[in-house]
Motif scaffolding. Structure first.
Motif, PDB file in Angstrom:
ATOM      1  N   GLY A  56       0.870  -1.235   0.021  1.00 24.24           N
ATOM      2  CA  GLY A  56       0.053   0.023  -0.023  1.00 24.24           C
ATOM      3  C   GLY A  56       0.894   1.300   0.032  1.00 24.24           C
ATOM      4  N   ASP A  57      -0.012   2.429  -0.154  1.00 25.11           N
ATOM      5  CA  ASP A  57       0.702   3.659  -0.120  1.00 25.11           C
ATOM      6  C   ASP A  57      -0.372   4.553   0.571  1.00 25.11           C
ATOM      7  N   GLY A  58       0.038   4.752   1.963  1.00 28.45           N
ATOM      8  CA  GLY A  58      -0.659   5.696   2.828  1.00 28.45           C
ATOM      9  C   GLY A  58      -0.026   6.874   3.092  1.00 28.45           C
ATOM     10  N   SER A  59      -0.441   7.872   2.030  1.00 29.29           N
ATOM     11  CA  SER A  59       0.286   9.206   1.842  1.00 29.29           C
ATOM     12  C   SER A  59      -0.211  10.157   3.006  1.00 29.29           C
ATOM     13  N   ALA A  60       0.511  10.574   3.902  1.00 28.19           N
ATOM     14  CA  ALA A  60      -0.084  11.471   5.156  1.00 28.19           C
ATOM     15  C   ALA A  60       1.137  12.305   5.546  1.00 28.19           C
ATOM     16  N   PRO A  61       0.692  13.682   5.809  1.00 27.37           N
ATOM     17  CA  PRO A  61       1.542  14.594   6.433  1.00 27.37           C
ATOM     18  C   PRO A  61       2.042  14.529   7.710  1.00 27.37           C
ATOM     19  N   SER A  75      13.769  18.879  19.108  1.00 34.98           N
ATOM     20  CA  SER A  75      13.910  18.050  17.960  1.00 34.98           C
ATOM     21  C   SER A  75      12.925  16.788  17.877  1.00 34.98           C
ATOM     22  N   VAL A  76      12.352  16.770  16.533  1.00 38.24           N
ATOM     23  CA  VAL A  76      11.430  15.595  16.309  1.00 38.24           C
ATOM     24  C   VAL A  76      12.068  14.864  15.302  1.00 38.24           C
ATOM     25  N   ALA A  77      12.318  13.404  15.316  1.00 32.88           N
ATOM     26  CA  ALA A  77      12.766  12.767  14.285  1.00 32.88           C
ATOM     27  C   ALA A  77      11.632  11.595  14.052  1.00 32.88           C
ATOM     28  N   ALA A  78      11.519  11.167  12.751  1.00 28.89           N
ATOM     29  CA  ALA A  78      10.746   9.846  12.702  1.00 28.89           C
ATOM     30  C   ALA A  78      11.531   9.040  11.519  1.00 28.89           C
ATOM     31  N   ASN A  79      11.011   7.649  11.647  1.00 25.92           N
ATOM     32  CA  ASN A  79      11.431   6.808  10.716  1.00 25.92           C
ATOM     33  C   ASN A  79      10.213   5.926  10.305  1.00 25.92           C
ATOM     34  N   GLY A  80      10.320   5.113   9.069  1.00 26.12           N
ATOM     35  CA  GLY A  80       9.332   4.185   8.872  1.00 26.12           C
ATOM     36  C   GLY A  80       8.053   5.021   7.849  1.00 26.12           C
ATOM     37  N   GLY A  81       7.079   4.500   7.946  1.00 25.94           N
ATOM     38  CA  GLY A  81       5.905   5.074   7.414  1.00 25.94           C
ATOM     39  C   GLY A  81       4.736   4.418   7.188  1.00 25.94           C
ATOM     40  N   SER A  82       3.471   4.713   6.473  1.00 26.52           N
ATOM     41  CA  SER A  82       2.375   4.188   6.707  1.00 26.52           C
ATOM     42  C   SER A  82       1.923   3.590   5.213  1.00 26.52           C
ATOM     43  N   ASN A  83       2.849   2.570   4.698  1.00 25.82           N
ATOM     44  CA  ASN A  83       2.811   1.953   3.253  1.00 25.82           C
ATOM     45  C   ASN A  83       2.471   0.507   3.898  1.00 25.82           C
ATOM     46  N   ALA A 109     -17.357 -10.630  -7.289  1.00 27.01           N
ATOM     47  CA  ALA A 109     -17.001 -10.098  -6.143  1.00 27.01           C
ATOM     48  C   ALA A 109     -16.081 -10.749  -5.358  1.00 27.01           C
ATOM     49  N   ASP A 110     -15.371 -10.246  -4.482  1.00 31.04           N
ATOM     50  CA  ASP A 110     -14.098 -10.995  -3.551  1.00 31.04           C
ATOM     51  C   ASP A 110     -14.122 -10.404  -2.265  1.00 31.04           C
ATOM     52  N   PHE A 111     -13.627 -11.076  -1.477  1.00 29.17           N
ATOM     53  CA  PHE A 111     -13.389 -10.668   0.048  1.00 29.17           C
ATOM     54  C   PHE A 111     -11.980 -11.165   0.245  1.00 29.17           C
ATOM     55  N   ASN A 112     -11.210 -10.375   1.066  1.00 29.07           N
ATOM     56  CA  ASN A 112      -9.948 -10.953   1.285  1.00 29.07           C
ATOM     57  C   ASN A 112      -9.584 -10.095   2.915  1.00 29.07           C
ATOM     58  N   PHE A 113      -8.867 -11.086   3.564  1.00 30.67           N
ATOM     59  CA  PHE A 113      -8.411 -10.852   4.797  1.00 30.67           C
ATOM     60  C   PHE A 113      -6.986 -11.034   4.990  1.00 30.67           C
ATOM     61  N   GLY A 114      -6.053 -10.276   5.943  1.00 32.17           N
ATOM     62  CA  GLY A 114      -4.609 -10.918   6.009  1.00 32.17           C
ATOM     63  C   GLY A 114      -4.243 -10.091   7.001  1.00 32.17           C
ATOM     64  N   SER A 115      -2.792  -9.531   6.919  1.00 30.59           N
ATOM     65  CA  SER A 115      -2.094  -8.708   7.724  1.00 30.59           C
ATOM     66  C   SER A 115      -0.977  -7.780   6.975  1.00 30.59           C
ATOM     67  N   MET A 116      -1.741  -6.807   6.632  1.00 31.26           N
ATOM     68  CA  MET A 116      -0.783  -5.647   5.648  1.00 31.26           C
ATOM     69  C   MET A 116      -0.729  -4.610   6.596  1.00 31.26           C
ATOM     70  N   THR A 117       0.754  -4.290   7.191  1.00 24.71           N
ATOM     71  CA  THR A 117       0.978  -3.407   8.034  1.00 24.71           C
ATOM     72  C   THR A 117       2.226  -2.544   7.677  1.00 24.71           C
ATOM     73  N   ASP A 118       2.126  -1.542   8.508  1.00 24.82           N
ATOM     74  CA  ASP A 118       3.428  -0.632   8.343  1.00 24.82           C
ATOM     75  C   ASP A 118       3.514   0.290   9.711  1.00 24.82           C
ATOM     76  N   SER A 137       4.778   5.377  18.109  1.00 24.79           N
ATOM     77  CA  SER A 137       4.753   4.753  16.968  1.00 24.79           C
ATOM     78  C   SER A 137       3.215   4.892  16.378  1.00 24.79           C
ATOM     79  N   ILE A 138       3.151   4.803  15.173  1.00 20.73           N
ATOM     80  CA  ILE A 138       2.143   5.199  14.591  1.00 20.73           C
ATOM     81  C   ILE A 138       1.673   3.875  13.512  1.00 20.73           C
ATOM     82  N   ASP A 139       0.873   2.985  13.735  1.00 16.66           N
ATOM     83  CA  ASP A 139       0.869   1.789  12.963  1.00 16.66           C
ATOM     84  C   ASP A 139      -0.532   2.137  12.041  1.00 16.66           C
ATOM     85  N   THR A 140      -0.519   1.668  10.853  1.00 20.99           N
ATOM     86  CA  THR A 140      -1.481   1.745   9.849  1.00 20.99           C
ATOM     87  C   THR A 140      -1.667   0.187   9.128  1.00 20.99           C
TER      88      THR A 140
END
Length: 254
Positions: A56-61, A75-83, A109-118, A137-140
């Motif tokens: 995924g691509d979770g674009s966020a400011p 100071s504020v530092a961050a690493n990782g993302g929401s993809n 029609a389809d239905f899917n489930f899983g573990s897609m995280t960042d 930490s912010i989990d998506t």
């Protein structure tokens, strides 16, 4: 008397020759019926399962969000993302109708489930007396998703390339947890979360092959745009979520 004897001899000779002549005659033999093998058709209802991988691509400011909430820090530092990315599995049901010109129209029609995280990890530091540090930490996560699509393909006997598109939905969850330390000692902790079912659109294509008259296998790519989810209204932080999926599946055609 001589004529009578001659006639009797001729009749006897003809009687003796008749069985041999009959044995030499050939009789027409009826040809065996040719079995009719119907041409394969994609027309019918089908049901199946799939397994795939999504990214995924979770674009966020997020920088704006962190600077807004920690404006007084040095100071504020961050690493990782929401993809979010990961494996998923699911099921699909659909119907195809094959036209006389080999064009195949259908819906699925389809239905899917899983573990897609960042995860986005951050640290905010305020140097002073005391020195304050906050780690968070912010989990998506994309917990489940599905589509309702039209399909248009062209039948090459048992081989079917197709394009597809339609509606898409996804259950997206964003959660944050943080710990605050004063001079190295835990002083506070907290968190927040938000989840929503987003609706959008999808477009893609694939190929399918019939290994028997009832069983088919397929490979498919989809691009899915789910729109956005508001995370923090005060800092106007929204997460705009899109994703791509690549999956393999098997169907049973009734």
């Amino acid at each position: 008397m001589r004529i009578k004897s001659l006639l009797l001899g001729t009749v006897a000779a003809a009687a003796l020759a008749a069985p041999a002549l009959a044995a030499d005659l050939s009789y027409p033999v009826k040809a065996a019926p040719v079995a009719y093998v119907p041409a394969f058709t994609w027309t019918g209802v089908y049901l199946g399962g799939n397994l795939g991988y999504g990214w995924g691509d979770g674009s966020a400011p997020w920088n704006n969000y962190l600077l807004f909430n920690y404006s007084g820090y040095d100071s504020v530092a961050a690493n990782g993302g929401s993809n979010p990315s990961g494996w998923f599995g699911g099921a699909q049901i659909g119907y195809n109708y094959q036209l006389a010109n080999n064009v195949v129209l259908g819906g699925e029609a389809d239905f899917n489930f899983g573990s897609m995280t960042d995860t986005l990890n951050y640290t905010a530091t305020a140097i002073g007396t005391p020195t304050i540090q906050q780690f968070g930490s912010i989990d998506t996560k994309i917990e489940s998703f599905g589509t309702v699509r039209a399909r248009v393909g062209y039948s090459m006997d048992r081989f079917l390339p197709y394009v597809t598109g339609g509606l898409a939905w996804g259950n997206v969850k964003v959660s944050e947890g943080w710990n605050a330390y004063t001079d190295g000692n835990l002083a506070a902790f907290g968190g927040a979360s938000r989840s929503d079912t987003l609706w959008g659109w999808t477009l893609g294509g694939g190929v399918e092959y019939a290994i028997t008259d009832n069983w088919t296998v397929k490979a498919e790519y989809l691009y899915i745009d789910l729109g956005d989810i508001t995370w923090d209204g005060a800092s106007n932080t929204k997460l705009d979520m899109s994703m791509s999926t690549l999956k393999a599946g098997v169907n049973y055609k009734f």
